[in-house]
Design a protein around this motif. Sequence first.
Motif, PDB file in Angstrom:
ATOM      1  N   UNK A 103       1.975  20.413 -24.473  1.00 19.43           N
ATOM      2  CA  UNK A 103       2.822  19.797 -25.498  1.00 19.43           C
ATOM      3  C   UNK A 103       3.190  20.781 -26.614  1.00 19.43           C
ATOM      4  N   UNK A 104       2.475  21.888 -26.725  1.00 15.52           N
ATOM      5  CA  UNK A 104       2.805  22.867 -27.771  1.00 15.52           C
ATOM      6  C   UNK A 104       4.200  23.448 -27.586  1.00 15.52           C
ATOM      7  N   UNK A 105       4.770  23.270 -26.387  1.00 16.38           N
ATOM      8  CA  UNK A 105       6.086  23.820 -26.109  1.00 16.38           C
ATOM      9  C   UNK A 105       7.211  22.996 -26.761  1.00 16.38           C
ATOM     10  N   UNK A 106       6.906  21.749 -27.161  1.00 15.44           N
ATOM     11  CA  UNK A 106       7.943  20.875 -27.712  1.00 15.44           C
ATOM     12  C   UNK A 106       8.563  21.460 -28.984  1.00 15.44           C
ATOM     13  N   UNK A 107       7.784  21.789 -30.029  1.00 19.59           N
ATOM     14  CA  UNK A 107       8.413  22.354 -31.233  1.00 19.59           C
ATOM     15  C   UNK A 107       9.048  23.717 -30.978  1.00 19.59           C
ATOM     16  N   UNK A 108       8.522  24.465 -30.027  1.00 24.15           N
ATOM     17  CA  UNK A 108       9.112  25.765 -29.705  1.00 24.15           C
ATOM     18  C   UNK A 108      10.518  25.588 -29.118  1.00 24.15           C
ATOM     19  N   UNK A 109      10.668  24.591 -28.239  1.00 20.03           N
ATOM     20  CA  UNK A 109      11.980  24.325 -27.652  1.00 20.03           C
ATOM     21  C   UNK A 109      12.919  23.684 -28.668  1.00 20.03           C
ATOM     22  N   UNK A 110      12.388  22.845 -29.535  1.00 21.20           N
ATOM     23  CA  UNK A 110      13.204  22.248 -30.593  1.00 21.20           C
ATOM     24  C   UNK A 110      13.880  23.313 -31.455  1.00 21.20           C
ATOM     25  N   UNK A 111      13.205  24.463 -31.592  1.00 22.65           N
ATOM     26  CA  UNK A 111      13.713  25.520 -32.478  1.00 22.65           C
ATOM     27  C   UNK A 111      14.723  26.440 -31.795  1.00 22.65           C
ATOM     28  N   UNK A 112      14.946  26.282 -30.502  1.00 20.23           N
ATOM     29  CA  UNK A 112      15.884  27.158 -29.791  1.00 20.23           C
ATOM     30  C   UNK A 112      17.313  26.815 -30.203  1.00 20.23           C
ATOM     31  N   UNK A 113      18.123  27.785 -30.570  1.00 23.97           N
ATOM     32  CA  UNK A 113      19.513  27.525 -30.960  1.00 23.97           C
ATOM     33  C   UNK A 113      20.284  26.825 -29.835  1.00 23.97           C
ATOM     34  N   UNK A 114      21.007  25.790 -30.222  1.00 22.52           N
ATOM     35  CA  UNK A 114      21.777  25.027 -29.242  1.00 22.52           C
ATOM     36  C   UNK A 114      21.084  23.764 -28.778  1.00 22.52           C
TER      37      UNK A 114
END
Length: 386
Positions: free
Chosen positions: A68-79
Amino acid sequence: MTKTGFILANLFHKKTRTWLTLLSVVMAFVLFGLLQSLNLVFSASPDFIGATRLVTQSRVSFTQSLPMRMVPEMDAIPGVQRVMYQQWFGAVYRENPQIFAFAVDPERLHEVYPEWVMPEEHWNAFRGTRTGMIAGRLLADQYGWKVGDKIPLQSNIFPQKNGSKDWTFDLVGIYDGKDAQWQQQTAGGMYINHAYFAEATQFGGGNAGIFVLRLEDPDMAESVAMTVDKRYENSADETKTQTEKDFQVGFLKQLGDIGLIVRWILFAVFFTLLLVVGNTMAQSVRERVPQFAVLKTLGFSDNSVLGFVLAETVALCAIGGLLGLSLATLLGAGISKAAGPMMPVAVDGRVWLSGVIAIVVLSLVVGLLPALRARRLKIVDALAGR
């Protein structure tokens, strides 16, 4: 009489046999159109054009969960506008077949899938109810569920901490689709609250099976997919990001090599069709040997007689094939509408091109031998019945 009229008159000189053969050709090309369009879906290369959502799964398999740690990381990806996580629950209701149930975050589901329509109070209840569940309208109608019911489910994957696979959820909402296409997809889906699932399950609560990324701009789909997969490349959690449609196709491929199955079915259909049409043309030529002799007596060349027989075969295959492809186009549109945007089965130009090639090949294969026999006929032998 024109040559076209002469060919059609000869083709239908045995009406019952011709109509039955024509029906066989029509049905064969209906199957060809539908199966070939399905084959194209399963063999197509990834297509990011117009995608509004992407699905990220483990590169190994969608059955392997991601942290689940990947959720905020993906949220921050441009686009990326918003990321939703979901976990396949493996729900079974009583003795009925398995239901498509996913553990999700209610707020993220609402933001990523605006196509699901539900009163705001139901969304609020789903957010605020620990054991809350929402179900598709058609699914709820099928089982007679109503808001406020307690729904007993079993999970064939996730037991609770006490070891029991029996779960009970409160039905707090029934969602519908924004249009007829999405409404069809409410027949087999439900969502449960991921927070409760993660707290109550014996294992796997801290992970998600897939992440669904809603995009700010469809034109950024391919670049976002590459960015996500590059970010986790050579890590313990390598990813594979694709469109919803491609993910759905990959999910169905888990059942087996669909493309290979389709090709073998098509082979069986056309092998049978070769026998049926070939037998029809061979009988037709045998019955009309004296007629061909008369044509040659009247001055028609051997090649003209060969052309008449081939033209009959082409007419038979072309009429049946084009009618079959037309019916397949109509049926494909209906199937695509019912299946929704995840599985766009359509009899398009590529299928029609393959169908026309199949018509030509079929005509030559089944018509050439009878035509050559008619060409080689000797007038004296034919009239004498030898």
